[in-house]
Motif scaffolding. Sequence first.
Motif, mmCIF file in Angstrom:
data_model
loop_
_atom_site.group_PDB
_atom_site.id
_atom_site.type_symbol
_atom_site.label_atom_id
_atom_site.label_comp_id
_atom_site.label_asym_id
_atom_site.label_seq_id
_atom_site.Cartn_x
_atom_site.Cartn_y
_atom_site.Cartn_z
ATOM 1 N N LEU A 85 0.827 -1.225 0.000
ATOM 2 C CA LEU A 85 0.000 0.000 0.000
ATOM 3 C C LEU A 85 0.855 1.267 0.000
ATOM 4 C CD1 LEU A 85 -2.761 -1.000 2.612
ATOM 5 C CD2 LEU A 85 -2.906 -1.105 0.126
ATOM 6 N N ASN A 86 2.186 1.082 0.028
ATOM 7 C CA ASN A 86 3.128 2.219 0.035
ATOM 8 C C ASN A 86 2.905 3.103 1.275
ATOM 9 O OD1 ASN A 86 5.161 3.903 -0.815
ATOM 10 N ND2 ASN A 86 4.064 4.715 -2.597
ATOM 11 N N LEU A 87 2.688 2.421 2.415
ATOM 12 C CA LEU A 87 2.483 3.167 3.656
ATOM 13 C C LEU A 87 3.826 3.677 4.169
ATOM 14 C CD1 LEU A 87 0.063 0.837 5.690
ATOM 15 C CD2 LEU A 87 -0.515 2.555 3.971
ATOM 16 N N THR A 88 3.785 4.825 4.816
ATOM 17 C CA THR A 88 5.029 5.382 5.361
ATOM 18 C C THR A 88 5.069 5.212 6.883
ATOM 19 O OG1 THR A 88 3.936 7.514 5.404
ATOM 20 C CG2 THR A 88 5.364 7.080 3.518
ATOM 21 N N ASN A 89 4.534 4.066 7.355
ATOM 22 C CA ASN A 89 4.563 3.841 8.805
ATOM 23 C C ASN A 89 6.012 3.788 9.287
ATOM 24 O OD1 ASN A 89 4.198 1.280 7.245
ATOM 25 N ND2 ASN A 89 4.733 0.354 9.199
ATOM 26 N N THR A 90 6.218 4.361 10.474
ATOM 27 C CA THR A 90 7.576 4.421 11.007
ATOM 28 C C THR A 90 7.844 3.252 11.953
ATOM 29 O OG1 THR A 90 6.688 5.935 12.652
ATOM 30 C CG2 THR A 90 7.843 6.920 10.793
ATOM 31 N N ASP A 91 6.793 2.483 12.263
ATOM 32 C CA ASP A 91 6.953 1.330 13.147
ATOM 33 C C ASP A 91 5.824 0.354 12.840
ATOM 34 O OD1 ASP A 91 7.768 -0.362 15.173
ATOM 35 O OD2 ASP A 91 7.506 1.083 16.814
ATOM 36 N N PHE A 92 6.043 -0.905 13.170
ATOM 37 C CA PHE A 92 5.002 -1.922 13.041
ATOM 38 C C PHE A 92 5.095 -2.741 14.315
ATOM 39 C CE2 PHE A 92 3.104 -5.921 12.025
ATOM 40 C CZ PHE A 92 2.158 -5.680 11.017
ATOM 41 N N ILE A 93 4.050 -2.677 15.132
ATOM 42 C CA ILE A 93 4.155 -3.349 16.425
ATOM 43 C C ILE A 93 3.358 -4.647 16.434
ATOM 44 C CG2 ILE A 93 2.216 -2.111 17.536
ATOM 45 C CD1 ILE A 93 4.218 -2.022 20.050
ATOM 46 N N ARG A 94 3.907 -5.645 17.099
ATOM 47 C CA ARG A 94 3.180 -6.902 17.328
ATOM 48 C C ARG A 94 3.029 -7.026 18.839
ATOM 49 N NH1 ARG A 94 5.866 -11.926 14.460
ATOM 50 N NH2 ARG A 94 3.960 -12.775 15.385
ATOM 51 N N THR A 95 1.813 -7.390 19.278
ATOM 52 C CA THR A 95 1.616 -7.426 20.733
ATOM 53 C C THR A 95 2.314 -8.630 21.373
ATOM 54 O OG1 THR A 95 -0.507 -8.507 20.394
ATOM 55 C CG2 THR A 95 -0.541 -6.118 20.719
ATOM 56 N N THR A 96 2.853 -9.530 20.552
ATOM 57 C CA THR A 96 3.618 -10.644 21.109
ATOM 58 C C THR A 96 5.084 -10.266 21.336
ATOM 59 O OG1 THR A 96 3.704 -11.409 18.821
ATOM 60 C CG2 THR A 96 2.193 -12.564 20.290
ATOM 61 N N GLU A 97 5.444 -9.032 21.002
ATOM 62 C CA GLU A 97 6.835 -8.606 21.220
ATOM 63 C C GLU A 97 7.091 -8.306 22.696
ATOM 64 O OE1 GLU A 97 8.244 -5.424 18.500
ATOM 65 O OE2 GLU A 97 6.482 -5.939 17.331
#
Length: 513
Positions: A85-97
Amino acid sequence: MDKNFYITTPIYYPSANPHMGHAYSSIIADFFARFKRIDGFDVSFLTGTDEHGLKIQRAAEKQGLDTLKFCDDISKTFRDLSKILNLTNTDFIRTTEQRHKKSVQNLWNELEKNDDIYLSKYSGWYSVSDEAFYNADEIEDINGKKIAKLSKSPVEWMDEESYFFRLSKWEKPLLDYYKSNPDFISPKSRKNEVISFVKSGLKDLSVSRKSFSWGIPVPNNKDHVIYVWLDALTNYISALNYPDIKDELYKKFWPASLHLIGKDILRFHAIYWPAFLLAAKLPLPKKIYGHGWILSNDEKMSKSKGNILDPIKIIDKYGLDPLRYYLIKEVSFGNDGNISQDRLEDCINSDLANNFGNLCQRVSAFTIKNCDSKIPEDIKFEKDDLKILDKFKDNLDLIRDKIDNQDVNFYIDFIVNTLFETNKYFNDQEPWKKKDNFLRLNTIVYTTLEIVRKISYMLYPIIPQSSLNALKIFSIKEKEIDFSSIKNHNYLNGNKKINKIDILFNKIEKNND
Ligand code: ME8
């Protein structure tokens, strides 16, 4: 002035692959993130996956997979979609982290320390699909099955020892907060729904489960896992390194500027989340915006209804930017919207290929042919030229204001109308008939090129790649895009070479049967 901007999407359940509804939330968030960035803000943009709870545990069991392995696989499809989608997200969080688990347990400890959590027993209805508790008056009986009225999802009876959060204690402070922060919940219609729900009385909220184990353990009682919504909502601060409130990220970006969510999860964001934060003595986000649903045949598109449109298939067929444009323009922001391939094709043909693409081709080809491929230098603006150019200058602050009020519809209408006017201007001015008056010809060409530049800047948050393709006319690079410069009528340097560009959008042959 605070030049930091923190925007979040919901973190999605990796119980099945992403669909158009998820793509919609993410694309809208990316639109705001990109706009703010070209307006000089330092932007943090968070998305991710919400991986705990019974819903996910059951989905993994159904496939006979280890729960974490199941999450790894589907979370990756969400991460991949962000790139598609060409997103410019600066982070991607997983709640299992680990970073997230630490943050949630810390928040729990704060709530417990402040006497906002106590142990008791929960007896009531629970929807695993919504991961939500419902009161008896929120349940209906359809063909012998108990269903939640709001979401139409099945509920089951739950009877177990549970920790409770003293939500009732926060009823008045929440109402006071809504009153003194009238923009906290948007749009207005949804704010009223939330306020009347709170006014009808808040009961304490069950915040732990004992009968399954797929979750973050309660710090001092390993028999319980933390309720998945208390876990999930915390993602917005765990990504900023909470509990380290001295951390640069936290200091810079909390409180969030905007939590963008679907209207289905407003109650969690506008009631539970602020109550948890108040109880933990943390600042509240500045705004929660609950957008409408993407419908398919007038029903909410969802995994359980099986009426899913796959964004990847649509992108393969039409390209990404047409889909981004279509979702932003055709789904009136804030409301529900049906989507159809037929309307998408109309959008590509009339707005993108005709109105924008054609204008870029026409004026650049004309400049190459008649102005020696150079941006005209000798110019003198007249009333007709200034009429369109001034629109940008005069509306600059209004556009910013509309964006800060999430008025996406105003933004896109401004672009569509201006494109329409510019095409008309170029036709009416007939520069091809002005070869005996080079000052006038030059001025018309310069004006049109300036407008193409300004419109391409404004289109960048919506159709980033196509906007950059159009800006190749002027050799303008992504990092040079500066929204505030659209007020400048003489931004383009005269005598500078322009480039021929490829066709921006191919028209779709429509089958009119
Ligand atoms: O609710 N139209 O996750 P979820 C528009 N994990 N948007 C839609 C949509 C549709 N038909 N269907 C889904 C959860 N969405 C929780 C969130 S946040 C701390 C936890 C979008 O996978 C919309 O943004 O069910 C909705 O709120 C979100 O996906 C729900 O995704």
